[in-house]
Design a protein around this motif. Structure first.
Motif, PDB file in Angstrom:
ATOM      1  N   UNK A  10       2.780  -6.552 -16.682  1.00 21.51           N
ATOM      2  CA  UNK A  10       3.150  -5.116 -16.916  1.00 21.51           C
ATOM      3  C   UNK A  10       1.932  -4.235 -16.307  1.00 21.51           C
ATOM      4  N   UNK A  11       0.863  -4.764 -16.721  1.00 24.35           N
ATOM      5  CA  UNK A  11      -0.476  -3.742 -16.109  1.00 24.35           C
ATOM      6  C   UNK A  11      -0.305  -3.833 -14.584  1.00 24.35           C
ATOM      7  N   UNK A  12      -0.023  -5.118 -13.973  1.00 22.51           N
ATOM      8  CA  UNK A  12       0.001  -4.978 -12.757  1.00 22.51           C
ATOM      9  C   UNK A  12       0.965  -4.326 -11.957  1.00 22.51           C
ATOM     10  N   UNK A  16       0.719  -1.127  -9.206  1.00 26.11           N
ATOM     11  CA  UNK A  16       1.436  -1.156  -8.118  1.00 26.11           C
ATOM     12  C   UNK A  16       1.920   0.194  -7.879  1.00 26.11           C
ATOM     13  N   UNK A  17       2.564   0.710  -9.235  1.00 24.33           N
ATOM     14  CA  UNK A  17       3.431   2.036  -9.036  1.00 24.33           C
ATOM     15  C   UNK A  17       2.245   3.140  -8.927  1.00 24.33           C
ATOM     16  N   UNK A  21       3.974   3.484  -3.713  1.00 26.70           N
ATOM     17  CA  UNK A  21       5.059   3.203  -2.949  1.00 26.70           C
ATOM     18  C   UNK A  21       6.070   4.290  -2.863  1.00 26.70           C
ATOM     19  N   UNK A  22       6.725   4.130  -1.597  1.00 24.18           N
ATOM     20  CA  UNK A  22       7.676   5.085  -1.241  1.00 24.18           C
ATOM     21  C   UNK A  22       9.177   4.939  -2.129  1.00 24.18           C
ATOM     22  N   UNK A  70       6.553  -6.563  -3.239  1.00 29.87           N
ATOM     23  CA  UNK A  70       5.576  -6.831  -4.112  1.00 29.87           C
ATOM     24  C   UNK A  70       6.101  -6.235  -5.685  1.00 29.87           C
ATOM     25  N   UNK A  71       6.619  -5.129  -5.623  1.00 25.33           N
ATOM     26  CA  UNK A  71       7.242  -4.897  -6.947  1.00 25.33           C
ATOM     27  C   UNK A  71       8.053  -5.780  -7.505  1.00 25.33           C
TER      28      UNK A  71
END
Length: 87
Positions: A10-12, A16-17, A21-22, A70-71
């Protein structure tokens, strides 16, 4: 402990957010809602099954896998961990 692994994933996803990201606002809101549900489940650390949470994350995987792999990969790891801890 699977709950710790889920928290790390969840931290990852949060990291990432943060890289912006678009995503549309709707997509961001959807992911924020899912992360809040996952966070609440971790805090409860209950052994009861909550298939709606896993289903919601699976739907997010399908939604993001083409444009945001990636998400989607991180979300897949979350689904796997939820399954491992019986959620």
């Amino acid at each position: 402990m699977p709950a710790r692994e889920l928290q790390e994933q969840l931290n990852t996803l949060r990291e990432q957010l943060e890289q912006n990201p678009p995503l549309s606002q709707e997509e961001r809101d959807h992911l924020q809602e899912l992360m809040q549900k996952i966070d609440a489940q971790i805090k409860l650390e209950t052994a009861t099954q909550n298939t709606s949470l896993a289903d919601g994350v699976n739907l997010a995987v399908e939604r993001f896998e083409v444009e945001h792999p990636a998400l989607a990969g991180t979300l897949r790891n979350i689904v796997q961990t939820l399954g491992n801890i019986g959620i």
